[in-house]
Scaffold this motif. Structure first.
Motif, PDB file in Angstrom:
ATOM      1  N   GLY A   1      31.450  -3.403  -6.622  1.00  0.00           N
ATOM      2  CA  GLY A   1      30.721  -4.969  -6.951  1.00  0.00           C
ATOM      3  C   GLY A   1      30.026  -5.525  -5.426  1.00  0.00           C
ATOM      4  O   GLY A   1      30.110  -4.365  -4.483  1.00  0.00           O
TER       5      GLY A   1
ATOM      6  N   THR B   1      29.729  -4.272 -20.384  1.00  0.00           N
ATOM      7  CA  THR B   1      28.878  -4.255 -19.503  1.00  0.00           C
ATOM      8  C   THR B   1      29.672  -5.448 -19.203  1.00  0.00           C
ATOM      9  O   THR B   1      29.044  -6.818 -19.242  1.00  0.00           O
ATOM     10  CB  THR B   1      27.153  -4.766 -19.678  1.00  0.00           C
ATOM     11  OG1 THR B   1      27.202  -4.801 -21.517  1.00  0.00           O
ATOM     12  CG2 THR B   1      26.893  -3.301 -19.402  1.00  0.00           C
TER      13      THR B   1
ATOM     14  N   SER C   1      31.448 -10.661  -6.689  1.00  0.00           N
ATOM     15  CA  SER C   1      30.713 -10.216  -8.129  1.00  0.00           C
ATOM     16  C   SER C   1      30.949  -8.713  -8.666  1.00  0.00           C
ATOM     17  O   SER C   1      30.980  -8.130  -7.718  1.00  0.00           O
ATOM     18  CB  SER C   1      29.319 -10.116  -8.531  1.00  0.00           C
ATOM     19  OG  SER C   1      29.254 -12.178  -8.139  1.00  0.00           O
ATOM     20  N   GLY C   2      31.683  -8.372  -9.673  1.00  0.00           N
ATOM     21  CA  GLY C   2      31.471  -6.823 -10.184  1.00  0.00           C
ATOM     22  C   GLY C   2      31.303  -6.527 -11.904  1.00  0.00           C
ATOM     23  O   GLY C   2      31.864  -7.587 -12.479  1.00  0.00           O
ATOM     24  N   SER C   3      30.919  -5.517 -11.764  1.00  0.00           N
ATOM     25  CA  SER C   3      30.978  -5.286 -13.647  1.00  0.00           C
ATOM     26  C   SER C   3      32.215  -4.233 -13.662  1.00  0.00           C
ATOM     27  O   SER C   3      32.614  -3.219 -12.542  1.00  0.00           O
ATOM     28  CB  SER C   3      30.042  -4.649 -13.722  1.00  0.00           C
ATOM     29  OG  SER C   3      28.537  -5.553 -13.133  1.00  0.00           O
TER      30      SER C   3
ATOM     31  N   VAL D   1      37.474  -2.870  -8.137  1.00  0.00           N
ATOM     32  CA  VAL D   1      37.021  -3.482  -9.262  1.00  0.00           C
ATOM     33  C   VAL D   1      37.822  -1.811 -10.734  1.00  0.00           C
ATOM     34  O   VAL D   1      38.566  -0.973 -10.048  1.00  0.00           O
ATOM     35  CB  VAL D   1      35.674  -3.278 -10.581  1.00  0.00           C
ATOM     36  CG1 VAL D   1      34.518  -4.373  -9.381  1.00  0.00           C
ATOM     37  CG2 VAL D   1      34.817  -1.257  -9.497  1.00  0.00           C
TER      38      VAL D   1
ATOM     39  N   THR E   1      31.129  -8.131 -17.142  1.00  0.00           N
ATOM     40  CA  THR E   1      30.727  -8.780 -15.255  1.00  0.00           C
ATOM     41  C   THR E   1      31.528 -10.113 -15.166  1.00  0.00           C
ATOM     42  O   THR E   1      31.333 -11.377 -15.847  1.00  0.00           O
ATOM     43  CB  THR E   1      29.117  -9.687 -15.192  1.00  0.00           C
ATOM     44  OG1 THR E   1      28.336  -8.025 -15.958  1.00  0.00           O
ATOM     45  CG2 THR E   1      28.964  -9.429 -13.718  1.00  0.00           C
ATOM     46  N   VAL E   2      32.320  -9.837 -13.745  1.00  0.00           N
ATOM     47  CA  VAL E   2      33.156 -11.226 -13.438  1.00  0.00           C
ATOM     48  C   VAL E   2      32.161 -11.509 -11.862  1.00  0.00           C
ATOM     49  O   VAL E   2      31.916 -10.673 -10.777  1.00  0.00           O
ATOM     50  CB  VAL E   2      34.415 -10.732 -12.895  1.00  0.00           C
ATOM     51  CG1 VAL E   2      35.482 -11.406 -12.598  1.00  0.00           C
ATOM     52  CG2 VAL E   2      35.241  -9.822 -14.257  1.00  0.00           C
ATOM     53  N   ASN E   3      32.481 -12.540 -12.139  1.00  0.00           N
ATOM     54  CA  ASN E   3      31.622 -13.586 -10.266  1.00  0.00           C
ATOM     55  C   ASN E   3      33.032 -14.932 -10.811  1.00  0.00           C
ATOM     56  O   ASN E   3      33.449 -15.573 -11.544  1.00  0.00           O
ATOM     57  CB  ASN E   3      30.252 -14.624 -11.331  1.00  0.00           C
ATOM     58  CG  ASN E   3      29.661 -13.720 -11.471  1.00  0.00           C
ATOM     59  OD1 ASN E   3      28.821 -12.652 -10.639  1.00  0.00           O
ATOM     60  ND2 ASN E   3      29.048 -13.359 -13.174  1.00  0.00           N
TER      61      ASN E   3
END
Lengths: 354, 159
Positions: free
Chosen positions: A325, A287, A333-335, A308, A289-291
């Motif tokens: 995302g 998990t 944002s994206g996982s 992503v 997560t990129v912001n």
């Protein structure tokens, strides 16, 4: 047929009893057993047999206190930072020739060499000692927190877990060494079930018929020989994820040159590539997560969207991502999917210079 | 009345013969004394020596010496002197010490050198007897002369 079947049953019963006898031999003859030696003498006088003479002597077998604690983990217990309720497994065996209670205590190493060879570098938070009450061999919800083992029979053994929480902020290879010590306490008497017996002490008497107490245990990881206690060590070794992030940008096109040598002029499309890598030999990262807030004076390109789980080339250009995302409050944002050791995955999007 | 007399005479004779047997025994007292000691090996100055002590503290694994002292305090020679010692439950013959010449592994039915004896296990297989299989030890002396004293011993380990 019937006869041979019966014979087989008889043989297996005998084998069982022999095995039982061998098992009893590890701890030996029970404390308090009277050993009486009777000698008889037959003799003749002038070739006439005389009345048989006998002589006897007796003594009682004393109580030998001996306990063995052994870790059941052949290698270190691997943990991740912040992991909770992680168990190290031990076996406590009563090698005494009497039933006893055993007080249990755990301790942590302070910078010394741990059981499986690593050097102790941090402390876990020990939350308790648990008895493998349900006999599953693994620490689970059926196990019960204990401070002592009640009425462990001679030659009996129990599986015990030292359970701990691992702090955050640790790196791969950090080691926490723990020890479990079991100390013999009085037991085996009427009414002694359900509470821990009194401390043991060695006794001496000059009467062979008295049952004395002798400590016969060896030195353990954290105790001396002949102290009615034994101990062993075990350890936790941290395997953390080692994430690194690299962000690159490139001009995709501008309103004047198109895609041929585009320049970062107003109206130009910029692609931002965020690459997340997990170091070799690390724990898998889940998990992730990129912001990323879209810079000022730029507008998010909703027609391109967000990609992503893509890859990145040596020059920092992202490709082959799948749509995913979200964009909200001027932030992308994206996982990412699980990152195994040595993996790199990317999130990339486009924005237009105002 | 004649019958009664005969019975009385027979009883008197019996009483007299009993008395004579008793006096013969009294004339041939054989004194026996058995004891047990703990055999501790004490290492001092690089030398190990056996020290025998009273069995005040005995725990499984300890070595024991069972001793039977005999003494012919009578005036006549004693012959066919047989000392039989069943091994008490809880001890086994010490294989590292001298094993008495005659032992039994079947409860005293057959006797011989330990090396010549066999035991049959539950599955019916025969194997050479070990010191731990021994159930009885015995010593047979042809004669013990008047005034002669002696001692027989065997070594055992607490099971």
């Amino acid at each position: 047929m019937k006869r041979s079947a019966r014979w087989l049953v008889a043989v297996s019963a005998i084998t069982m009893s022999v095995m039982g006898a061998q098992a009893a031999q590890a701890a030996g003859t029970s404390a308090g057993t009277t050993i009486t030696n009777t000698v008889t003498v037959d003799y003749k006088v002038g070739s006439i047999a005389q009345t048989t003479k006998t002589a006897t002597n007796s003594f009682k077998v004393d109580r030998k206190v001996n306990v063995l604690v052994e870790t059941q983990d052949s290698t270190t217990v691997q943990v991740t930072p912040g992991q909770t309720q992680v168990a190290t497994k031990f076996k406590v065996s009563n090698l005494s020739n009497a039933a006893l209670d055993f007080a249990l205590s755990s301790a942590q190493l302070t910078g010394t060499t741990a059981k499986h060879g690593g050097t102790d570098t941090f402390d876990v938070t020990i939350t308790g000692i648990y008895l493998d009450s349900n006999g599953s061999g693994v620490f689970d919800s059926g196990d019960q927190a204990v401070t002592y083992l009640d009425e462990l029979a001679a030659d009996g053994s129990k599986i015990v877990f030292v359970v701990a929480n691992v702090p955050l902020g640790l790196g791969t290879g950090d080691v926490a060494g723990v020890t479990l010590k079991a100390t013999g306490r009085e037991g085996g008497t009427a009414g002694s079930t359900g509470s821990m017996g009194a401390a043991l002490s060695e006794t001496s008497s000059s009467n062979p018929m008295d049952v004395e107490t002798v400590f016969g245990d060896s030195a353990g990881a954290a105790d001396a020989a002949r102290d009615a206690a034994h101990s062993d060590g075990d350890d936790y070794t941290v395997l953390a994820a080692a994430l690194t992030v690299a962000k690159t940008s490139r001009v995709v096109s501008d309103p004047v040159n198109g895609t041929s040598s585009p320049k970062a002029i107003p109206g130009a499309v910029i692609e931002y590539c965020i690459a997340v890598s997990n170091g070799a030999g690390s724990a898998a990262a889940n998990t992730v997560t990129v912001n990323d807030p879209v810079p000022a004076n730029m507008t998010y390109d909703s027609s391109f969207g967000i990609k992503v789980n893509g890859s990145v080339d040596a020059s920092g250009v992202c490709s082959v991502g799948t749509a995913g995302g979200t964009y909200a409050s001027n932030t992308v944002s994206g996982s990412l999917s699980n990152l195994a050791a040595g993996d790199t995955k990317t999130l990339y999007f486009r924005a237009v210079i105002d | 009345m004649a019958i009664h007399d005969a019975v009385r005479a027979a009883l008197l004779f019996l009483a007299a013969s009993l008395a004579s047997t008793a006096s013969a025994e009294a004339a041939q007292p054989l004194e026996l004394h058995s004891d047990v000691k703990v055999d501790k090996i004490i290492v001092a100055e690089g030398q190990s020596k056996h020290v025998l002590s009273e069995p005040d503290v005995v725990v499984p694994g300890d070595r024991l010496v069972f001793r039977t002292a005999y003494s012919n305090t009578g005036t006549q020679e004693v012959t066919d002197f047989v000392v039989t010692n069943p091994l008490p439950a809880g001890v086994a013959l010490d294989p590292s010490a001298t094993v008495p010449a005659e032992v039994s592994v079947d409860g005293g039915q057959t006797w011989g050198h330990l090396a010549a004896l066999f035991v049959t296990d539950a599955a019916g297989a025969k194997r050479p007897a070990q010191a731990s299989d021994v159930t009885h030890v015995r010593w047979v002396l042809k004669s013990v002369k008047a005034g002669e004293k002696g001692e027989v011993t065997f070594n055992a380990i607490v099971r």
